[in-house]
Structure formats: structure tokens, C-alpha cells
Design a protein around this motif. Structure first.
Motif, mmCIF file in Angstrom:
data_model
loop_
_atom_site.group_PDB
_atom_site.id
_atom_site.type_symbol
_atom_site.label_atom_id
_atom_site.label_comp_id
_atom_site.label_asym_id
_atom_site.label_seq_id
_atom_site.Cartn_x
_atom_site.Cartn_y
_atom_site.Cartn_z
ATOM 1 N N GLY A 113 48.951 15.132 36.792
ATOM 2 C CA GLY A 113 50.350 16.032 37.752
ATOM 3 C C GLY A 113 49.788 17.032 38.787
ATOM 4 O O GLY A 113 48.735 17.388 39.207
ATOM 5 N N HIS A 114 50.546 17.864 39.359
ATOM 6 C CA HIS A 114 50.118 18.495 39.520
ATOM 7 C C HIS A 114 51.193 20.649 39.396
ATOM 8 O O HIS A 114 52.084 20.180 39.204
ATOM 9 N N ALA A 115 50.603 20.703 39.311
ATOM 10 C CA ALA A 115 51.694 21.923 38.556
ATOM 11 C C ALA A 115 52.350 23.211 39.857
ATOM 12 O O ALA A 115 53.150 23.257 38.934
ATOM 13 N N GLY A 116 51.824 23.118 41.337
ATOM 14 C CA GLY A 116 53.103 23.524 41.821
ATOM 15 C C GLY A 116 53.360 25.177 42.068
ATOM 16 O O GLY A 116 52.134 25.830 41.279
ATOM 17 N N ARG A 117 53.771 25.195 41.999
ATOM 18 C CA ARG A 117 54.205 27.333 41.426
ATOM 19 C C ARG A 117 53.604 27.212 40.235
ATOM 20 O O ARG A 117 53.829 28.780 39.860
ATOM 21 N N GLY A 137 41.831 32.118 40.136
ATOM 22 C CA GLY A 137 42.859 31.906 40.435
ATOM 23 C C GLY A 137 42.621 31.300 41.928
ATOM 24 O O GLY A 137 41.834 31.528 41.900
ATOM 25 N N TRP A 138 43.878 31.159 42.153
ATOM 26 C CA TRP A 138 43.927 30.274 43.773
ATOM 27 C C TRP A 138 45.915 30.762 43.966
ATOM 28 O O TRP A 138 46.379 31.113 43.292
ATOM 29 N N GLN A 139 45.798 30.593 45.619
ATOM 30 C CA GLN A 139 47.041 30.198 46.149
ATOM 31 C C GLN A 139 47.542 29.465 45.640
ATOM 32 O O GLN A 139 47.500 28.100 46.060
ATOM 33 N N THR A 140 48.869 29.675 44.828
ATOM 34 C CA THR A 140 50.102 28.164 45.115
ATOM 35 C C THR A 140 50.556 27.625 45.833
ATOM 36 O O THR A 140 51.177 28.179 46.822
ATOM 37 N N VAL A 141 51.021 26.261 45.506
ATOM 38 C CA VAL A 141 52.026 25.652 46.800
ATOM 39 C C VAL A 141 53.329 25.766 45.433
ATOM 40 O O VAL A 141 53.474 25.072 44.512
ATOM 41 N N ALA A 142 54.379 24.822 46.833
ATOM 42 C CA ALA A 142 56.199 24.735 46.139
ATOM 43 C C ALA A 142 56.372 23.889 47.235
ATOM 44 O O ALA A 142 55.951 24.049 48.086
ATOM 45 N N PRO A 143 57.757 23.209 47.177
ATOM 46 C CA PRO A 143 58.476 23.106 48.057
ATOM 47 C C PRO A 143 59.112 24.049 48.911
ATOM 48 O O PRO A 143 58.943 24.431 50.223
ATOM 49 N N SER A 144 59.276 24.840 48.679
ATOM 50 C CA SER A 144 59.420 25.705 48.699
ATOM 51 C C SER A 144 59.063 27.658 48.292
ATOM 52 O O SER A 144 58.382 27.397 47.496
ATOM 53 N N ALA A 145 59.632 29.105 49.331
ATOM 54 C CA ALA A 145 58.261 30.067 49.190
ATOM 55 C C ALA A 145 59.259 30.881 47.915
ATOM 56 O O ALA A 145 60.162 31.415 48.485
ATOM 57 N N VAL A 146 59.815 29.743 46.888
ATOM 58 C CA VAL A 146 60.878 30.265 45.996
ATOM 59 C C VAL A 146 59.069 30.754 44.971
ATOM 60 O O VAL A 146 59.170 30.104 43.940
ATOM 61 N N VAL A 154 54.410 34.243 45.253
ATOM 62 C CA VAL A 154 55.319 33.739 46.271
ATOM 63 C C VAL A 154 54.432 32.543 46.521
ATOM 64 O O VAL A 154 53.625 32.872 47.334
ATOM 65 N N PRO A 155 54.743 31.716 46.377
ATOM 66 C CA PRO A 155 53.837 30.022 46.780
ATOM 67 C C PRO A 155 53.970 30.047 48.184
ATOM 68 O O PRO A 155 55.148 30.208 48.706
ATOM 69 N N HIS A 156 53.123 29.022 48.580
ATOM 70 C CA HIS A 156 53.220 28.711 50.005
ATOM 71 C C HIS A 156 53.999 27.552 50.126
ATOM 72 O O HIS A 156 53.617 26.361 49.075
ATOM 73 N N GLU A 157 54.713 27.420 51.237
ATOM 74 C CA GLU A 157 55.791 26.066 51.015
ATOM 75 C C GLU A 157 54.778 25.024 52.089
ATOM 76 O O GLU A 157 54.346 25.154 52.395
ATOM 77 N N LEU A 158 55.503 23.642 51.093
ATOM 78 C CA LEU A 158 54.301 22.997 51.681
ATOM 79 C C LEU A 158 54.627 22.334 53.243
ATOM 80 O O LEU A 158 56.419 21.903 53.220
ATOM 81 N N THR A 159 53.682 22.337 53.620
ATOM 82 C CA THR A 159 54.396 21.416 55.212
ATOM 83 C C THR A 159 54.527 20.479 54.604
ATOM 84 O O THR A 159 53.501 19.462 53.844
ATOM 85 N N ALA A 160 54.694 18.804 55.941
ATOM 86 C CA ALA A 160 54.654 17.679 55.195
ATOM 87 C C ALA A 160 53.664 17.011 55.215
ATOM 88 O O ALA A 160 53.774 15.998 54.612
ATOM 89 N N LEU A 194 55.018 20.489 40.074
ATOM 90 C CA LEU A 194 55.449 19.918 41.861
ATOM 91 C C LEU A 194 56.520 19.410 41.854
ATOM 92 O O LEU A 194 57.497 19.424 42.486
ATOM 93 N N ILE A 195 56.163 17.892 40.785
ATOM 94 C CA ILE A 195 57.345 17.083 41.114
ATOM 95 C C ILE A 195 58.962 17.603 40.636
ATOM 96 O O ILE A 195 59.727 17.651 41.540
ATOM 97 N N GLY A 196 59.028 18.385 39.839
ATOM 98 C CA GLY A 196 60.164 19.058 39.224
ATOM 99 C C GLY A 196 60.671 19.879 40.126
ATOM 100 O O GLY A 196 62.228 19.880 40.491
ATOM 101 N N GLU A 197 59.747 20.249 40.823
ATOM 102 C CA GLU A 197 59.810 21.279 41.775
ATOM 103 C C GLU A 197 60.677 20.621 42.934
ATOM 104 O O GLU A 197 61.962 21.463 44.140
ATOM 105 N N PHE A 198 60.714 19.827 43.270
ATOM 106 C CA PHE A 198 61.232 18.865 44.863
ATOM 107 C C PHE A 198 62.315 18.830 43.893
ATOM 108 O O PHE A 198 63.112 18.590 44.538
ATOM 109 N N LEU A 199 62.643 17.844 42.752
ATOM 110 C CA LEU A 199 63.901 17.709 42.604
ATOM 111 C C LEU A 199 64.722 18.161 42.511
ATOM 112 O O LEU A 199 66.231 17.736 43.056
#
Length: 366
Positions: A113-117, A137-146, A154-160, A194-199
Motif C-alpha cells: 500500500g501507500h499511505a497518501g496524506r 518525516g517527509w512531504q505527503t501526497v494525496a489526490p487533493s491538497a486536503v 497539507v499534502p501535495h496534490e498528485l499530478t497525472a 491513498l487508494i481510499g482517498e481517491f475513492l
């Protein structure tokens, strides 16, 4: 008095998925141990603790051991102390675990898995809050900056392009899992990672092809499944863990969504839907009680043809047996109860009049 044949129980019936036969329906849930090195050349590598932890459940009679979520990249870890499967050094250490699990008649599985935000946090017994570079630690990422919650970055919004890169990391992790000797692979799509964040529309505010409609919000999950299925041996089963509901009154992922996605996952090569709930949003009231997630699994089983496993406050052998005998799930997945009692499967077999494989040196005890 000798034990009755396992045929008289549902819990101790073997279960075959593709080429793999799991000796019973007592499965171990993936539960993070937060016990790996946080940095350096051995970051994410399984240590003696991990070997002893999984070995105990294998000797205890558990049919399928699903290893804790193992990160597909350093940034995909929940904490800096999580296991990883992004390099070959990690693979070598995992081979020791899979070999022993198999020697005990159990099936070794792994969740990737990937933990996303929800990444870059401290260990739960240290408070579980976000950590910065000074604590690995590190900068987190997510589908949206939420952000996940107040006080979380605030996570970085993932690019395509980054989405495609992470999909490739899942595929590479699947290939390494096969090389490490695992026979069952589970994709972590639950608990607000991460996957659940997209869903969920609660966390996915995108306006491109990965956000908005159900079809768009499920796109990343299905692309990951396709990439993993292509890298994972065809003869080995693939599981997908889902949070069947976010437990939000509105604006979240629902049981209806889960049933709809289940059919798509099956079309894309998933063999079992591993049903859990929650984890996406903080401060949500969850009506937890014995078997509280079983109705969600039962609905998927009733309305689709995809087999299901279920987790959540399943603690007693008779309770587990009833879930299976009633056709509400195909397997039960135990978490905290197996932390309390590594030999739960042996106790259950004794209570239900069944048998499980006994290590030769332990025969005098039974």
C-alpha cells in the motif's frame, strides 16, 4: 476423545483460490508493527521481531498470514518505522518469513500500500502525530491538497505523471512480493490511505479524470489492480481491502459504492474483497460491536459473485463459525484477537471439534 473431522465445521474447511489452497478460513489481518529501521540502507527491512511475530501465528494454526501493509515506496509508509518492499534488500529479509510460514502449513500473504496524506506520522505509542524531517518525516501526497485533520500538513496534490509513477511502484512491489515467496497478495484500498482517498468524494476534490464521478474516483484503484495483476503471477490470488463505508452522514464512500466497485474489481482480476470500514475521516462515530462489519460483507456476497472476507471484532470461535455457516463471508480475518492469542486457531479447533496442523515438537501439549 479424538477430534471430529474438520468437515463438520465451516471455519476449518480448506479454501482454494486459483492455485493456492488455504488450509482453513482463519486468516490473519495485516497489522502494522512499526518496528523496522527508519532510515539508512536497512530502512523498511524486516527484523527478528517481524519473524517471531509471524512465525508465532503460523505455528498457532492460522491458515493465511497477511503481512502488515508493506510500503511500495519510502514516501508510502505510514510511519518511518514501517516495512517496505521497494528494494531487493527488503526482499531478502522477507524470504526468511515466507519460508517459515510455509514450513508450518500456513500460506504467506502480504498487503502492499501507500499511505497518501496519512503518511509521515509517528508510531501510535508515541502519539501518532505528523513528523517532520528531523524525525525522518517527509512531504505527503494525496489526490487533493486536503489535510487529514487539524494539525496535519497539507499534502501535495498528485499530478497525472506522479499517479502513473505510483501505479508503477505498486506493480514493482507485486513483482518483488512474488520473488520473496508470498502466495497471496492484497492491495490496501481501505482506511483512508491513498487508494481510499481517491475513492471518497470527502478527500478527492479533483476535477480531472481522477475526480468527480464514481468512474473517475475509482480509476486509480482499477489502474493499480490492472498493473499489479499484470506483475503478479496469474496462478496466485489477489485480494483487495476496502473500507465499505466512511461512516459519514453525507459526502463519503458508501456501501452502495462498495457493491458497485466489487463487480468491477472482479472483472479486473481480484479474487477476494477483504471488507473493513472507516479510517478516511477523523472524529467519526463508528458503532463498533461484535461483528459490526459483517453486514457490509454479507451484502457484497449477496449482491455480487465476488468472494469476501471480513474483519472487525470477531473474537469467539462460535461467532466466526456462524458467520461462515450463514454464508455472510467466505473467511474471517482476525486482528487484535490474534495479537492477544497467537494460538486462537488451535483453541477454536478444540472448541468446534476440528483439527489444525500441529508442529511436531508441540504434540505433547495437546
Amino acid at each position: 476423545m479424538s477430534a471430529a473431522p474438520a468437515a463438520f465445521t465451516a471455519l476449518f474447511q480448506p479454501y482454494t483460490l486459483r492455485s493456492v489452497t488455504i488450509p482453513n478460513r482463519v486468516w490473519m489481518a495485516p497489522m502494522c508493527q512499526y518496528s523496522a529501521e527508519a532510515s539508512g540502507p536497512y530502512a523498511g527491512v524486516a527484523l527478528d521481531w517481524h519473524f517471531a511475530h509471524y512465525a508465532a501465528r503460523a505455528t498457532g494454526g492460522t491458515g493465511l498470514i497477511i503481512q502488515e501493509v508493506t510500503a511500495v515506496s519510502p514516501e508510502g509508509r505510514i510511519t518511518p518505522y514501517d516495512l517496505g518492499i521497494w528494494n531487493d534488500t527488503q526482499v531478502e529479509a522477507l524470504r526468511r518469513i515466507t519460508a517459515f510460514v510455509k514450513s508450518q502449513g500456513a500460506v504467506p500473504g502480504i498487503q502492499i500500500g501507500h499511505a497518501g496524506r496519512k503518511a509521515s506520522t509517528d508510531r501510535p505509542w508515541k502519539g501518532g502525530g505528523p513528523v517532520g524531517p528531523e524525525a525522518h518525516g517527509w512531504q505527503t501526497v494525496a489526490p487533493s491538497a486536503v489535510p487529514f485533520d487539524e494539525g496535519h500538513p497539507v499534502p501535495h496534490e498528485l499530478t497525472a505523471e506522479r499517479i502513473r509513477e505510483i501505479t508503477g511502484q505498486f506493480a514493482a512491489a507485486a513483482g518483488r512480493a512474488a520473488a520473496a515467496g508470498y502466495e497471496v497478495l492484497e492491495i490496501h484500498g481501505a482506511h483512508g490511505y491513498l487508494i481510499g482517498e481517491f475513492l471518497s468524494p470527502h478527500s478527492n476534490k479533483r476535477t480531472d479524470s481522477y475526480g468527480g464521478s464514481f468512474e473517475n474516483r475509482t480509476r486509480f484503484a482499477l489502474e493499480v489492480v490492472d498493473a499489479v495483476r499484470a506483475a503478479w503471477p496469474e496462478e496466485l490470488p489477489l485480494l483487495f481491502r476496502i473500507s465499505a463505508t466512511d461512516w459519514l452522514e453525507e459526502g463519503g464512500w458508501t456501501a452502495d459504492d462498495t457493491v458497485r466497485l466489487a463487480g468491477l474489481l472482479q472483472e479486473h482480476g481480484v479474487d477476494v474483497l477483504d471488507v473493513s470500514t472507516g479510517g478516511l475521516a477523523p472524529h467519526v462515530k463508528i458503532p463498533a460491536g461484535p461483528g459490526y462489519q459483517v453486514p457490509f460483507a454479507a451484502r457484497v456476497k449477496a449482491e455480487t459473485t465476488l468472494p469476501v472476507s471480513v474483519v472487525g471484532l470477531i473474537t469467539e470461535p462460535e461467532q466466526a463459525e456462524k458467520i461462515l455457516a450463514n454464508g455472510e463471508a467466505d473467511a474471517v480475518v482476525l486482528g487484535r484477537e490474534l495479537l492477544r492469542d497467537p494460538y486462537w486457531a488451535r483453541r477454536a479447533a478444540a472448541e468446534l471439534g476440528a483439527e489444525v496442523r500441529m508442529p511436531d515438537p508441540y504434540h505433547r501439549a495437546w
